[in-house]
Design an enzyme around this catalytic site. Structure first.
Site, PDB file in Angstrom:
ATOM      1  N   LEU A   8       0.875  -1.157   0.000  1.00 29.48           N
ATOM      2  CA  LEU A   8       0.000   0.000   0.000  1.00 29.48           C
ATOM      3  C   LEU A   8       0.924   1.223   0.000  1.00 29.48           C
ATOM      4  O   LEU A   8       1.847   1.285   0.824  1.00 29.48           O
ATOM      5  CB  LEU A   8      -0.903   0.000   1.238  1.00 29.48           C
ATOM      6  CG  LEU A   8      -2.061   1.016   1.237  1.00 29.48           C
ATOM      7  CD1 LEU A   8      -3.069   0.686   0.143  1.00 29.48           C
ATOM      8  CD2 LEU A   8      -2.761   1.022   2.606  1.00 29.48           C
ATOM      9  N   LEU A  10       0.896   4.204   1.112  1.00 28.61           N
ATOM     10  CA  LEU A  10       1.058   4.978   2.338  1.00 28.61           C
ATOM     11  C   LEU A  10       1.851   4.232   3.412  1.00 28.61           C
ATOM     12  O   LEU A  10       2.375   4.849   4.334  1.00 28.61           O
ATOM     13  CB  LEU A  10      -0.313   5.354   2.908  1.00 28.61           C
ATOM     14  CG  LEU A  10      -1.181   6.311   2.084  1.00 28.61           C
ATOM     15  CD1 LEU A  10      -2.477   6.597   2.824  1.00 28.61           C
ATOM     16  CD2 LEU A  10      -0.444   7.599   1.768  1.00 28.61           C
ATOM     17  N   SER A  11       1.946   2.934   3.299  1.00 25.50           N
ATOM     18  CA  SER A  11       2.582   2.120   4.333  1.00 25.50           C
ATOM     19  C   SER A  11       4.073   2.423   4.449  1.00 25.50           C
ATOM     20  O   SER A  11       4.827   2.266   3.475  1.00 25.50           O
ATOM     21  CB  SER A  11       2.394   0.634   4.008  1.00 25.50           C
ATOM     22  OG  SER A  11       3.301  -0.167   4.730  1.00 25.50           O
ATOM     23  N   PRO A  12       4.553   2.835   5.634  1.00 29.77           N
ATOM     24  CA  PRO A  12       5.989   3.117   5.791  1.00 29.77           C
ATOM     25  C   PRO A  12       6.893   1.922   5.455  1.00 29.77           C
ATOM     26  O   PRO A  12       7.869   2.101   4.719  1.00 29.77           O
ATOM     27  CB  PRO A  12       6.101   3.539   7.266  1.00 29.77           C
ATOM     28  CG  PRO A  12       4.771   4.142   7.571  1.00 29.77           C
ATOM     29  CD  PRO A  12       3.785   3.274   6.816  1.00 29.77           C
ATOM     30  N   ARG A  15       7.202   1.557   1.760  1.00 33.28           N
ATOM     31  CA  ARG A  15       8.015   2.620   1.163  1.00 33.28           C
ATOM     32  C   ARG A  15       9.507   2.310   1.283  1.00 33.28           C
ATOM     33  O   ARG A  15      10.280   2.517   0.344  1.00 33.28           O
ATOM     34  CB  ARG A  15       7.709   3.957   1.835  1.00 33.28           C
ATOM     35  CG  ARG A  15       6.359   4.541   1.483  1.00 33.28           C
ATOM     36  CD  ARG A  15       6.213   5.918   2.091  1.00 33.28           C
ATOM     37  NE  ARG A  15       5.318   5.944   3.226  1.00 33.28           N
ATOM     38  CZ  ARG A  15       5.516   6.620   4.338  1.00 33.28           C
ATOM     39  NH1 ARG A  15       6.621   7.302   4.515  1.00 33.28           N
ATOM     40  NH2 ARG A  15       4.629   6.604   5.309  1.00 33.28           N
TER      41      ARG A  15
END
Length: 219
Positions: A8, A10-12, A15
């Site tokens: 996803l 937005l998931s740190p 990323r």
């Protein structure tokens, strides 16, 4: 063949792994799993990852999850050299120590502090959790004393992991600039990671994540 990567934006942790993949030149076949809608609990995804977490990587039948393990694997298998995750036992141990600090202390403190608001459990931040996060940043600041990067003279996967945590904290409104060594390291990392699409992969997503958090705090 491309490597399937369940994620996803937005998931740190997602990323961090995506930045690392860019750094080693690995193409990821991106497959969105919207955990906010419960897609991680679908029968199809549970067959791949019974722990139903993201990111999850499927490299031609070899399935792996947990972003820090994924980063180590990608360096070991696909990188041209071991500079991002050194094979020397002592050098690797320092990288691992920083990674464990991130997952067990820094990111853990961040999660306890801000995620109850993100998940709608509360609209108030616990002051004790703020203190724990401040203590974690103070420790990170000590680690970075006299260092340009977190675990070596150059970038390692520890920097990829920690910079995502720090940028997420900043997006939630935490004052990273209070910690001189962290602030200097943070700027070094952002410049070093520019060539790996840092702005697109991490900075923009961190900003969106922060906006979601702030909207739920103020609602």
């Amino acid at each position: 063949m491309p490597i399937d990567f369940y994620y996803l934006p937005l998931s740190p942790p997602c990323r961090a792994a995506m930045l690392l993949a860019k750094a080693v030149g690995v193409h990821l076949n991106l497959k969105t799993v919207d955990v906010l809608k419960g897609e991680q609990m679908s029968p199809e995804f549970l067959k791949i990852n019974p722990q139903h977490t993201i990111p999850t990587l499927n490299d031609n039948g070899f399935v792996l999850w947990e972003s820090r393990c994924i980063m180590g694997y990608l360096v070991d298998k696909y990188a041209k050299d071991d500079s991002l995750y050194p094979k020397d036992p002592r050098a690797r141990a320092i990288v691992d120590q920083r990674l464990y600090f991130d997952i067990g202390t820094l990111n853990e403190s961040l999660t306890k502090c801000y995620y109850p608001v993100l998940t709608g459990k509360t609209k108030v931040i616990d002051e004790e959790n703020i203190k724990d996060l401040e203590n974690a940043f103070e420790t990170l600041d000590m680690f970075l004393d006299g260092r340009r990067f977190a675990a070596s003279v150059n970038l390692t996967i520890a920097d990829f992991s920690i910079v995502v945590t720090v940028s997420t904290a900043e997006s939630f409104g935490f004052d990273v600039g209070r910690y001189d060594n962290v602030a200097a390291w943070y700027e070094n990392c952002k410049k070093a990671l520019e060539r790996f699409d840092y702005e697109e992969i991490n900075a923009k997503s961190a900003k969106k994540f922060g906006e979601i958090y702030k909207s739920r705090l103020e609602a």
